[in-house]
Design a protein around this motif. Structure first.
Motif, PDB file in Angstrom:
ATOM      1  N   VAL A 263       0.989  -1.188  -0.158  1.00  0.00           N
ATOM      2  CA  VAL A 263      -0.184  -0.056  -0.002  1.00  0.00           C
ATOM      3  C   VAL A 263       0.931   1.176  -0.069  1.00  0.00           C
ATOM      4  CG1 VAL A 263      -1.791   1.333   1.118  1.00  0.00           C
ATOM      5  CG2 VAL A 263      -1.623  -1.187   1.385  1.00  0.00           C
ATOM      6  N   GLY A 264       0.776   2.138  -0.927  1.00  0.00           N
ATOM      7  CA  GLY A 264       1.267   3.309  -1.144  1.00  0.00           C
ATOM      8  C   GLY A 264       0.600   4.416  -0.538  1.00  0.00           C
ATOM      9  N   PHE A 265       1.322   5.490  -0.291  1.00  0.00           N
ATOM     10  CA  PHE A 265       0.612   6.689   0.121  1.00  0.00           C
ATOM     11  C   PHE A 265       1.368   8.063  -0.751  1.00  0.00           C
ATOM     12  CE2 PHE A 265      -1.919   7.638   3.775  1.00  0.00           C
ATOM     13  CZ  PHE A 265      -2.206   6.146   4.331  1.00  0.00           C
ATOM     14  N   ALA A 266       0.428   9.067  -1.052  1.00  0.00           N
ATOM     15  CA  ALA A 266       1.049   9.921  -1.949  1.00  0.00           C
ATOM     16  C   ALA A 266       0.459  11.456  -1.395  1.00  0.00           C
ATOM     17  CB  ALA A 266       0.604   9.931  -3.317  1.00  0.00           C
ATOM     18  N   ALA A 267       1.155  12.195  -1.103  1.00  0.00           N
ATOM     19  CA  ALA A 267       0.873  13.703  -0.751  1.00  0.00           C
ATOM     20  C   ALA A 267       1.285  14.491  -1.987  1.00  0.00           C
ATOM     21  CB  ALA A 267       1.585  14.152   0.241  1.00  0.00           C
ATOM     22  N   GLU A 268      -0.015  15.001  -2.581  1.00  0.00           N
ATOM     23  CA  GLU A 268       0.256  15.813  -3.821  1.00  0.00           C
ATOM     24  C   GLU A 268      -0.159  17.188  -3.619  1.00  0.00           C
ATOM     25  OE1 GLU A 268       1.495  14.500  -6.602  1.00  0.00           O
ATOM     26  OE2 GLU A 268       1.524  12.529  -5.882  1.00  0.00           O
ATOM     27  N   SER A 269       0.385  18.236  -4.300  1.00  0.00           N
ATOM     28  CA  SER A 269      -0.101  19.645  -4.093  1.00  0.00           C
ATOM     29  C   SER A 269      -1.316  19.776  -4.958  1.00  0.00           C
ATOM     30  CB  SER A 269       1.119  20.387  -4.390  1.00  0.00           C
ATOM     31  OG  SER A 269       1.686  20.305  -5.735  1.00  0.00           O
ATOM     32  N   ASP A 270      -1.463  19.203  -6.064  1.00  0.00           N
ATOM     33  CA  ASP A 270      -2.809  19.283  -6.723  1.00  0.00           C
ATOM     34  C   ASP A 270      -3.009  18.414  -7.673  1.00  0.00           C
ATOM     35  OD1 ASP A 270      -0.393  21.809  -8.266  1.00  0.00           O
ATOM     36  OD2 ASP A 270      -0.364  19.557  -8.633  1.00  0.00           O
ATOM     37  N   ASP A 271      -4.102  18.276  -8.221  1.00  0.00           N
ATOM     38  CA  ASP A 271      -4.698  17.236  -9.441  1.00  0.00           C
ATOM     39  C   ASP A 271      -4.452  15.742  -8.679  1.00  0.00           C
ATOM     40  OD1 ASP A 271      -5.885  16.198 -11.226  1.00  0.00           O
ATOM     41  OD2 ASP A 271      -4.626  16.680 -12.896  1.00  0.00           O
ATOM     42  N   LEU A 272      -5.049  15.407  -7.486  1.00  0.00           N
ATOM     43  CA  LEU A 272      -4.745  14.217  -6.791  1.00  0.00           C
ATOM     44  C   LEU A 272      -5.165  13.063  -7.649  1.00  0.00           C
ATOM     45  CD1 LEU A 272      -3.893  12.858  -4.252  1.00  0.00           C
ATOM     46  CD2 LEU A 272      -6.155  13.522  -3.166  1.00  0.00           C
ATOM     47  N   GLU A 273      -6.545  13.369  -8.373  1.00  0.00           N
ATOM     48  CA  GLU A 273      -7.169  12.384  -8.998  1.00  0.00           C
ATOM     49  C   GLU A 273      -6.425  11.693 -10.002  1.00  0.00           C
ATOM     50  OE1 GLU A 273     -10.634  11.356  -8.385  1.00  0.00           O
ATOM     51  OE2 GLU A 273     -10.342  13.083  -6.830  1.00  0.00           O
ATOM     52  N   THR A 274      -5.649  12.545 -10.802  1.00  0.00           N
ATOM     53  CA  THR A 274      -4.793  12.193 -11.952  1.00  0.00           C
ATOM     54  C   THR A 274      -3.405  11.621 -11.284  1.00  0.00           C
ATOM     55  OG1 THR A 274      -5.679  14.099 -13.280  1.00  0.00           O
ATOM     56  CG2 THR A 274      -3.560  12.724 -14.263  1.00  0.00           C
TER      57      THR A 274
ATOM     58  N   GLY B 194      -2.605  10.655  -8.412  1.00  0.00           N
ATOM     59  CA  GLY B 194      -2.786   9.401  -7.429  1.00  0.00           C
ATOM     60  C   GLY B 194      -2.839   7.951  -8.314  1.00  0.00           C
ATOM     61  N   GLU B 195      -3.632   8.082  -9.340  1.00  0.00           N
ATOM     62  CA  GLU B 195      -3.781   6.782 -10.357  1.00  0.00           C
ATOM     63  C   GLU B 195      -2.214   6.582 -10.990  1.00  0.00           C
ATOM     64  OE1 GLU B 195      -5.367   4.223 -10.137  1.00  0.00           O
ATOM     65  OE2 GLU B 195      -4.969   3.271 -12.106  1.00  0.00           O
ATOM     66  N   GLN B 196      -1.716   7.752 -11.651  1.00  0.00           N
ATOM     67  CA  GLN B 196      -0.522   7.586 -12.224  1.00  0.00           C
ATOM     68  C   GLN B 196       0.659   6.843 -11.265  1.00  0.00           C
ATOM     69  OE1 GLN B 196       0.382  11.361 -14.003  1.00  0.00           O
ATOM     70  NE2 GLN B 196      -1.027  11.117 -15.763  1.00  0.00           N
ATOM     71  N   LYS B 197       0.395   7.622 -10.051  1.00  0.00           N
ATOM     72  CA  LYS B 197       1.619   7.009  -9.033  1.00  0.00           C
ATOM     73  C   LYS B 197       1.387   5.658  -8.624  1.00  0.00           C
ATOM     74  CE  LYS B 197       3.891   9.872  -6.759  1.00  0.00           C
ATOM     75  NZ  LYS B 197       4.256  11.136  -5.895  1.00  0.00           N
ATOM     76  N   ARG B 198       0.205   5.190  -8.531  1.00  0.00           N
ATOM     77  CA  ARG B 198      -0.224   3.930  -8.207  1.00  0.00           C
ATOM     78  C   ARG B 198       0.319   2.655  -9.239  1.00  0.00           C
ATOM     79  NH1 ARG B 198      -3.336  -0.438  -8.878  1.00  0.00           N
ATOM     80  NH2 ARG B 198      -4.465   0.353 -10.682  1.00  0.00           N
TER      81      ARG B 198
ATOM     82  N   ASP C 166      -7.398   2.143  -6.517  1.00  0.00           N
ATOM     83  CA  ASP C 166      -7.112   0.786  -6.956  1.00  0.00           C
ATOM     84  C   ASP C 166      -7.443   0.383  -8.512  1.00  0.00           C
ATOM     85  OD1 ASP C 166      -9.815   0.262  -6.883  1.00  0.00           O
ATOM     86  OD2 ASP C 166      -9.814  -0.847  -5.313  1.00  0.00           O
ATOM     87  N   ALA C 167      -7.058  -0.727  -8.742  1.00  0.00           N
ATOM     88  CA  ALA C 167      -7.557  -1.387 -10.151  1.00  0.00           C
ATOM     89  C   ALA C 167      -8.733  -0.782 -10.722  1.00  0.00           C
ATOM     90  CB  ALA C 167      -7.132  -2.691 -10.371  1.00  0.00           C
ATOM     91  N   SER C 168      -9.807  -0.828  -9.578  1.00  0.00           N
ATOM     92  CA  SER C 168     -11.403  -0.609 -10.027  1.00  0.00           C
ATOM     93  C   SER C 168     -11.569   0.944 -10.065  1.00  0.00           C
ATOM     94  CB  SER C 168     -12.182  -1.149  -9.097  1.00  0.00           C
ATOM     95  OG  SER C 168     -12.057  -0.787  -7.852  1.00  0.00           O
ATOM     96  N   GLY C 169     -10.671   1.828  -9.783  1.00  0.00           N
ATOM     97  CA  GLY C 169     -10.764   3.324  -9.690  1.00  0.00           C
ATOM     98  C   GLY C 169     -10.623   3.977  -8.604  1.00  0.00           C
ATOM     99  N   ALA C 170     -11.212   5.199  -8.309  1.00  0.00           N
ATOM    100  CA  ALA C 170     -10.902   6.117  -7.174  1.00  0.00           C
ATOM    101  C   ALA C 170     -12.146   6.343  -6.415  1.00  0.00           C
ATOM    102  CB  ALA C 170     -10.590   7.620  -7.679  1.00  0.00           C
ATOM    103  N   THR C 171     -11.954   6.369  -5.040  1.00  0.00           N
ATOM    104  CA  THR C 171     -12.919   6.229  -4.109  1.00  0.00           C
ATOM    105  C   THR C 171     -12.630   7.442  -2.897  1.00  0.00           C
ATOM    106  OG1 THR C 171     -12.973   3.963  -4.115  1.00  0.00           O
ATOM    107  CG2 THR C 171     -14.510   4.880  -2.439  1.00  0.00           C
ATOM    108  N   ARG C 172     -13.250   8.523  -2.894  1.00  0.00           N
ATOM    109  CA  ARG C 172     -12.950   9.269  -1.569  1.00  0.00           C
ATOM    110  C   ARG C 172     -13.600   8.899  -0.583  1.00  0.00           C
ATOM    111  NH1 ARG C 172     -11.048  14.591  -2.068  1.00  0.00           N
ATOM    112  NH2 ARG C 172     -11.225  14.531  -4.264  1.00  0.00           N
TER     113      ARG C 172
END
Ligand code: CTP
Ligand code: CA
Length: 224
Positions: A147-158, A160-164, A192-198
């Motif tokens: 399980v990874g974590f990512a702190a992004e300064s902007d555009d978390l949706e894009t 996050g998935e790219q980093k995964r 995860d592989a099925s997408g993003a969940t907030r």
């Protein structure tokens, strides 16, 4: 709620967690570090222990008490954190990489304090990239569930998935910095592989419990 009443969704599991920043020395009194209080990682280690897991927490320099029942190893640099993780990882089923690892260290650490000069000349440094602990673990032949974590300064949706995908991990938890740093509350998105969940905004302790449940139900041969 006391932990006694919590479902033991991780009983029989061994969970390795990294947390906090790393500190990369420049000279005996100075260094380079990342912003991280360690609160989210410590909360996850506590929640995993309360969920019945056997937990080892590898922590960078933080000012936090060790969660009850958790086996804590303190490190300072990214290289030390990498070595501690690699020595432990074969014994663990789950690796939760929460640490804010410094991406670079200075190539030449000075043995003596670097002094300001009369000419006001500023020092310059060259850097070396630190090992990517999560990517290294994820590539192991018998890799634990990562399980990874990512702190992004902007555009978390894009991002996050790219980093995964880049890190090759089944689950990545994203949050926005600097909004999260040092705070007791956080808002995260699961990729995860099925997408993003907030997940709704909550305290880091509440979130840790929810994230542990999310991790537990994704584990191979999880008994549901
Ligand atoms: N990570 C790690 N070792 C590193 C760098 C990062 O284990 N040397 C882990 C972190 O613990 C986190 C994940 O990788 O779980 C993502 O970290 P992040 O810094 O967001 O990713 P980077 O690949 O370093 O990308 P960036 O350029 O955005 O810093
Ligand atoms: Ca990084």
């Amino acid at each position: 709620i006391v932990s006694f009443f919590r479902p033991k969704v991780l009983s029989g599991r061994r969970v390795l967690v990294t947390a906090g920043p790393t500190f990369e020395p420049i000279d005996p009194v100075r260094g380079l570090t990342n912003r991280s209080s360690g609160k989210m990682g410590f909360a996850l280690a506590r929640a995993a222990q309360q969920a019945g897991a056997d937990v080892r927490l590898i922590a960078g320099p933080v000012a936090l008490a060790t969660p009850w029942g958790v086996d804590r190893v303190d490190v300072e640099t990214a290289q030390q954190m990498h070595d501690a993780v690699m020595q432990s990882v074969a014994d663990y089923d789950v690796f939760i990489s929460v640490a804010a690892v410094a991406d670079w260290r200075v190539a030449q650490v000075s043995d003596h304090k670097i002094k300001k000069t009369a000419a006001q000349a500023v020092p310059s440094f060259s850097f070396i990239e630190n090992p990517d602990i999560l990517a290294t673990v994820a590539r192991l032949p018998n890799a634990p569930y990562c399980v990874g974590f990512a702190a992004e300064s902007d555009d978390l949706e894009t991002n996050g998935e790219q980093k995964r995908i880049k890190k090759n991990v089944p689950l990545l938890i994203g949050n926005l910095g600097p909004a999260t740093f040092g705070r007791d509350e956080n808002e995260v998105v699961l990729f995860d592989a099925s997408g993003a969940t907030r997940l709704p905004r909550a305290t880091k302790d509440e979130l840790a419990g929810k994230l542990i449940a999310e991790i537990a139900r994704r584990l191979p041969d999880a008994s549901l």
